[in-house]
Write an enzyme that holds these catalytic residues in place. Structure first.
Site, short mmCIF file in Angstrom:
data_model
loop_
_atom_site.label_atom_id
_atom_site.label_comp_id
_atom_site.label_asym_id
_atom_site.label_seq_id
_atom_site.Cartn_x
_atom_site.Cartn_y
_atom_site.Cartn_z
N LYS A 3 0.83 -1.22 0.00
CA LYS A 3 0.00 0.00 0.00
C LYS A 3 0.86 1.27 0.00
CE LYS A 3 -0.93 -0.04 5.00
NZ LYS A 3 -0.14 -1.23 5.32
N ARG B 229 -5.48 3.11 11.91
CA ARG B 229 -5.18 1.68 12.07
C ARG B 229 -6.27 0.95 12.85
NH1 ARG B 229 0.32 0.17 11.09
NH2 ARG B 229 1.66 1.98 10.76
N ARG C 118 2.64 -9.96 12.99
CA ARG C 118 2.15 -8.67 12.51
C ARG C 118 0.81 -8.82 11.79
NH1 ARG C 118 6.87 -6.07 9.12
NH2 ARG C 118 5.48 -4.28 9.01
#
Length: 214
Positions: A13, A88, A171
């Site tokens: 991204k 986020r 992650r």
């Protein structure tokens, strides 16, 4: 044109955000850059952020959003911007929506670069970095001329801890817990666009421009 980039770590991204910024003449804004600029400039919010970071703590949302709002108020954001790395979480997204509403503004698109987990693990575990000059390679997609050696400065290339399969998997777990719900949030807001991030990066970009307009 105000755009939010979504996607798992390693989905590409950031690369697409830079390409969008270049094509449409709008700034690419990452929270990391904002933090560094505020800390370097010694702003009040920057000093607050630094105090949390120095203690190994996460910077609270209100401080981050304060810095972000300052940044998007600058003249170069008049035509829009691309947000990379923020929001986020759902609370961050809601805070951003509310803050923009107060200014009579709203996001136009949330672009989700979709890549399956197993492809991300393969992609990131193939990365190699030169710690001496910062150059990055990939053993499949962008291999150095000599295996394990940096083309630019001749130093040894390493697999960073961040890119090891077990770290990538952790992650991704955090991403699915915290950030994946944003996809539903922006879907409900009617601004979500999903593109297939497994394609060649230029094809991914072409798919994005079809939505945003040539």
């Amino acid at each position: 044109m105000k755009i939010i980039m979504l996607g798992a770590p390693g989905a590409g991204k950031g690369t697409q955000a830079k390409k969008i910024a270049e094509k449409y003449g709008i700034p690419h804004i990452s929270t990391g850059d904002i933090f560094r600029a505020n800390i370097k400039g010694g702003t009040e919010l920057g000093m607050k952020a630094k105090a949390y970071m120095d203690q190994g703590q996460l910077v609270p949302d209100d401080v981050t959003i304060g810095m972000l709002l300052d940044r998007i108020s600058e003249a170069d954001c008049e035509k829009g911007y691309v947000l990379d790395g923020f929001p986020r979480t759902i609370p961050q997204a809601e805070s951003l929506t509310n803050a923009l509403n107060e200014r009579g503004e709203k996001m136009d698109y949330a672009v989700n670069v979709d890549v399956p987990d197993e492809a991300i693990v393969t992609r990131m575990s193939g990365r190699r970095a030169c710690l001496a000059c910062g150059a990055t390679y990939h053993i499949v997609f962008n291999a150095p001329k000599t295996e394990g050696v940096c083309d630019t400065c001749g130093e040894k290339l390493v697999l960073r801890d961040d890119d090891k399969p077990e770290t990538v998997q952790k992650r991704l777990t955090v991403y699915h817990d915290q950030t994946q719900p944003l996809i539903d949030y922006y879907q409900q807001a009617g601004i979500l666009v999903t593109v297939d991030g497994t394609k060649d990066l230029n094809e991914v970009f072409k798919d994005i421009t079809v939505v945003l307009g040539e």
